[in-house]
Design an enzyme around this catalytic site. Structure first.
Site, mmCIF file in Angstrom:
data_model
loop_
_atom_site.group_PDB
_atom_site.id
_atom_site.type_symbol
_atom_site.label_atom_id
_atom_site.label_comp_id
_atom_site.label_asym_id
_atom_site.label_seq_id
_atom_site.Cartn_x
_atom_site.Cartn_y
_atom_site.Cartn_z
ATOM 1 N N HIS A 256 0.858 -1.180 0.000
ATOM 2 C CA HIS A 256 0.000 0.000 0.000
ATOM 3 C C HIS A 256 0.897 1.234 0.000
ATOM 4 O O HIS A 256 1.762 1.392 0.864
ATOM 5 C CB HIS A 256 -0.927 0.029 1.210
ATOM 6 C CG HIS A 256 -1.828 1.226 1.208
ATOM 7 N ND1 HIS A 256 -2.843 1.375 0.291
ATOM 8 C CD2 HIS A 256 -1.850 2.346 1.983
ATOM 9 C CE1 HIS A 256 -3.459 2.518 0.505
ATOM 10 N NE2 HIS A 256 -2.871 3.142 1.520
ATOM 11 N N TYR B 176 -7.461 8.981 -1.448
ATOM 12 C CA TYR B 176 -7.746 9.687 -0.199
ATOM 13 C C TYR B 176 -6.654 10.721 0.043
ATOM 14 O O TYR B 176 -5.538 10.621 -0.483
ATOM 15 C CB TYR B 176 -7.846 8.713 0.983
ATOM 16 C CG TYR B 176 -6.576 7.953 1.302
ATOM 17 C CD1 TYR B 176 -5.532 8.542 2.016
ATOM 18 C CD2 TYR B 176 -6.422 6.628 0.892
ATOM 19 C CE1 TYR B 176 -4.373 7.846 2.319
ATOM 20 C CE2 TYR B 176 -5.269 5.914 1.190
ATOM 21 C CZ TYR B 176 -4.246 6.528 1.903
ATOM 22 O OH TYR B 176 -3.095 5.842 2.190
ATOM 23 N N ASP C 254 -28.666 -21.634 17.664
ATOM 24 C CA ASP C 254 -30.080 -21.807 17.347
ATOM 25 C C ASP C 254 -30.164 -22.959 16.354
ATOM 26 O O ASP C 254 -29.682 -22.825 15.227
ATOM 27 C CB ASP C 254 -30.629 -20.510 16.749
ATOM 28 C CG ASP C 254 -32.098 -20.581 16.412
ATOM 29 O OD1 ASP C 254 -32.920 -20.660 17.345
ATOM 30 O OD2 ASP C 254 -32.432 -20.544 15.208
#
Length: 805
Positions: A225, A251, A530
């Protein structure tokens, strides 16, 4: 060096130091942090330092909101400079689709308690004056976001941890971890061995290597990066907000009068695929100007002055990305007391404060105060052990980082992987597949005149009409659904009944042949599992759970397994296929294939039988997740195609068709069936979820019983409620705000469209005073507010075909 500690944290970056800080805040002082280099010498020191808060999950957003709260007071508390600056976060839309995403995000942000506002292109340029207005459709601004110096905040956390009693060793390489009876025993370093109860793997890009020491897969890949740092630029001022333009993949943030500019390209570069060099400490990778150039050109479209700014450096540092884009947190199910906090996918700085708090709670109290299933390491299946799979998926995650998040979007790499015996047959019949836990599952079936593909868009999906047809066929005729991906567990042994009675809320001591729907609870009464339990004989039980929950449920069961060998637990998922036949004509179709008594008297609801269908042995369970007559037909996988073909031929005269999981979701909403990780979770009890009928307080003691007794005596403060929305076709997906005027009183847990009742349906937990059927409220779906009505569920009753709402 200490030779004993209660907790050893491996990794002295921002995450490891935050965990140590929060452990000491909760009263545990016997904590050691070890790092192979200096503090921050992994990925922390080269992070860009943007701190955003909004995520697609309310609990992850809460975690990041806590980070901001912590960072805002940490400097005053510790005396260590952090450079925290709440400058706000600006997000630009350079396309109409992105603007729609921002519109929805802003509505969601306010639901989550974040003051995000939509602003005009001019207002955005006023906030970030070096930005070009051309091409901006709109923007969103969140004033509580900010930026920070990652190294400084790490030192502050370390300072706070030391004050609380923690010890930090740098230049200390961990060479091994020893286990005893399947649990953590010792951490071995080049400077000595530390006997310890707990190890926390917060090793960043090295987390996979630490995991291998104890046989735990940590599926993450370091990705290159890059970002540039410029010298001062005219017009750039201190206090400018951070700015992201995801359509242009870039950015920006202010840095000493200049700018930091980076981005997320669609062709990322994985790094160190053969292993990270041993001496890679406080180091950067070689700058790749050629690879960065396309991002630079996109950046110049938004901030032209960066094109002639003087560049101080192009910084290239590895960031850890996971195979599904979510963090990896929690206790590894394979090794007791081995905790993981890694894989933050470029959100590590923003997340670290909240991650430290959640991990400290997990370690000390056994669970975090927020339901973090989306981040839980137990979500990861056996396929995540594959390095190739992880590389492909992590690359896709990075490349998608700034892409639009479309509703119902599926990942595409490394597919198909886990397939049912019916996969190719169903694909040829128009099946459009989604993926869950590595399994290919039919979502819907396209007729010949419709392309068998999801079309990504806002508004109603392209499969809406066809799913409505499948839904109607379940209600009026019959369908086949491939549910082979169900998790399946066998529990056997002389202690099996006693064990299940302890870990479930329902009565397990029912006759052989019974099927029991039940929950497994934590000590607070929250729903951990569940599932259905089938009593095969006196000491043999067959459990069926959701596709993605098998590892989670096995771990939960294993935590309470008696040590005397009286109970055995086995994952039998892959040994059995499951074809569900459901709809009013399903008994008629079944009769064509078996001589066994399948009448309502001979084969009642919530029972099972071993029968022969065609030439296939079948464990037939009379239960469905759709609210119609039907059976789950479990058969050894080698018989699955034969069974499917026999059912298909027998059903042709009765209008039998295939149906998929999108249809199931619509049907189960009308019937009021709950979905774990959506409607029910460890945060909610069976009483709150409307599952009182499962709770048998008189059967004897079980985990969570005392909490339920206490809640019953106090009365409920909240309850899961069913609402219908006053609109035409609409697809609430979850997390939408439920409002009383301007007051947010709850969030949608799950939602969709009921094709029988012809209304959108939403479930959500509401304060008890709002739970009465007939209560008029509002629900905000896709940033548009609609009137809604509280309903008594179920909305659909197949016994008399009564439709409510």
């Amino acid at each position: 060096m200490k030779d004993q500690a209660r907790v050893v944290i491996i990794g002295g970056g921002i995450t490891g130091c935050s965990i140590a800080y929060h452990l000491t805040k909760m009263g545990w002082s016997d904590v050691v942090v070890v790092d192979k280099g200096e503090l921050t010498s992994g990925a922390t020191f080269h992070a860009a330092g943007l701190v955003g808060q909004l995520r697609a999950s309310v609990n992850i957003t809460k975690m990041l909101k806590y980070s901001v709260e912590l960072y805002s007071r940490l400097e005053e508390e510790t005396g260590q400079h952090t450079a925290w600056s709440p400058v706000g976060g600006l997000r630009i839309a350079s396309s109409k689709d992105r603007m729609e995403e921002l519109r929805r995000s802003a509505a969601m942000a306010k639901t989550f308690g974040l003051p995000m506002d939509l602003i005009s292109p001019k207002e955005a340029c006023d906030l970030f004056p070096v930005m070009a207005k051309k091409g901006i459709v709109g923007a969103a601004f969140l004033p509580t976001d900010g930026q920070i110096d990652p190294s400084d905040v790490t030192y502050a956390l370390a300072q706070g941890a030391r004050r609380g009693g923690a010890t930090i060793y740098t230049d200390t390489h961990v060479t091994g971890i020893r286990l005893k009876n399947g649990a953590i025993y010792e951490a071995v370093t080049e400077k000595g061995t530390i006997r310890t109860e707990i190890v926390v793997n917060a090793a960043g890009i090295w987390a996979s290597e630490i995991g291998k020491m104890v046989g735990v897969a940590i599926p993450l890949i370091p990705m290159e990066h890059q970002y540039i740092i410029t010298k001062p630029i005219t017009g750039v001022k201190k206090g400018m907000p951070t700015m992201r333009d995801p359509d242009l993949l870039v950015y920006f943030r202010e840095e000493v009068g200049g700018l930091i500019m980076g981005g997320y390209e669609h062709n990322p570069v994985p790094w160190a695929l053969d292993g990270i060099p041993r001496d890679f400490t406080k180091k950067l990778l070689k700058s790749n100007f050629e690879h960065f150039e396309p991002l630079s050109l996109l950046a110049m479209r938004r901030v032209p002055s960066i094109g002639h700014a003087e560049i101080i450096t192009l910084l290239n540092g590895p960031e850890a990305f996971t195979s599904d884009g979510d963090f990896i947190m929690g206790e590894a199910p394979e090794v007791k007391n081995f905790f993981v906090a890694a894989g933050f996918c470029a959100h590590g700085i923003a997340a670290a404060g909240g991650v430290g708090k959640m991990m400290a709670e997990w370690i000390i109290e056994g669970e975090p105060s927020l339901d973090l299933w989306r981040l839980d390491i137990r979500r990861l299946g056996p396929h995540h052990r594959s390095r190739t799979y992880t590389i492909h998926r992590a690359t896709e995650v990075y490349a998608h980082h700034y892409s639009i998040s479309w509703p119902y979007e599926e990942m595409v790499s490394s597919r198909p992987l886990r397939t049912s015996p019916l996969y190719l047959r169903l694909k040829k019949m128009g099946g459009v597949f989604g993926e869950k836990y590595g399994w290919e599952r039919p979502n819907w079936f396209a007729p010949k005149e419709v392309a068998p593909k999801d079309r990504l868009a806002w508004g109603l999906p392209n499969w809406f009409k066809q799913v409505g047809i499948e839904h109607e066929m379940v209600r009026t005729k019959a369908v086949l659904i491939d549910q082979t991906s169900f998790g399946k567990i066998e529990i056997k042994g002389p202690g099996a009944l006693r064990f299940l009675q302890k870990i479930t809320d329902n009565q397990m001591d029912k006759p052989v042949g019974s099927t029991i729907y039940t929950q497994m609870l934590n000590e607070k009464g929250g729903i951990e599992c569940d599932l259905t339990v089938n009593r095969i004989n006196d000491d043999h039980f067959y459990l069926v759970t959701g596709t993605a929950f098998i590892k989670h449920d096995l771990h939960w069961i294993g935590k309470y397994l008696p040590e005397d060998g009286s109970v055995s637990v086995r994952d039998v998922t892959s040994s059995r296929a499951c074809i569900t036949l459901c709809g009013p004509e399903s008994r008629t179709i079944l009769k064509q294939l078996t001589k066994d008594d399948i009448s309502n008297v001979g084969f009642p609801y919530m029972t099972w039988k071993e029968i022969v269908m065609g030439n296939a042995p079948v464990l037939a369970i009379r239960i469905t997740y759709v609210g119609e007559l039907g059976w789950e037909l479990h058969t050894p996988t080698e018989y699955a195609l034969h069974l499917y073909d026999a059912l298909w031929e027998a059903g042709k005269p009765f209008g039998l068709i295939n149906a998929g999981y999108r249809c199931i979701d619509s049907l189960r909403l009308e019937k009021g069936y709950r979905y774990w990780s959506g409607d029910i979770s460890p945060e909610y009890t069976p009483f709150e979820a409307g599952l009182d009928f499962c709770v048998k307080l008189d059967k004897g003691d079980f985990i969570g019983r005392q909490a339920l007794i206490g809640q019953k005596e106090r009365g409920l403060a909240r309850k899961l409620c069913c609402l219908t929305i006053d609109s035409g076709p609409l697809m609430p997906v979850g997390k939408e705000a439920i409002l009383d005027g301007e007051k947010v009183i709850g969030l949608v847990t799950t939602g969709g469209y009921g094709h029988t009742i012809k209304k959108p349906i939403a479930y959500g937990y509401l304060p008890i005073e709002y739970s009465k059927p007939g209560t008029r409220l509002q629900i905000e779906v896709a940033a548009t507010r609609y009137e809604a009505t509280g309903e008594k569920d179920p909305l659909y009753d197949p016994e008399n075909k009564k439709v409510k709402g």
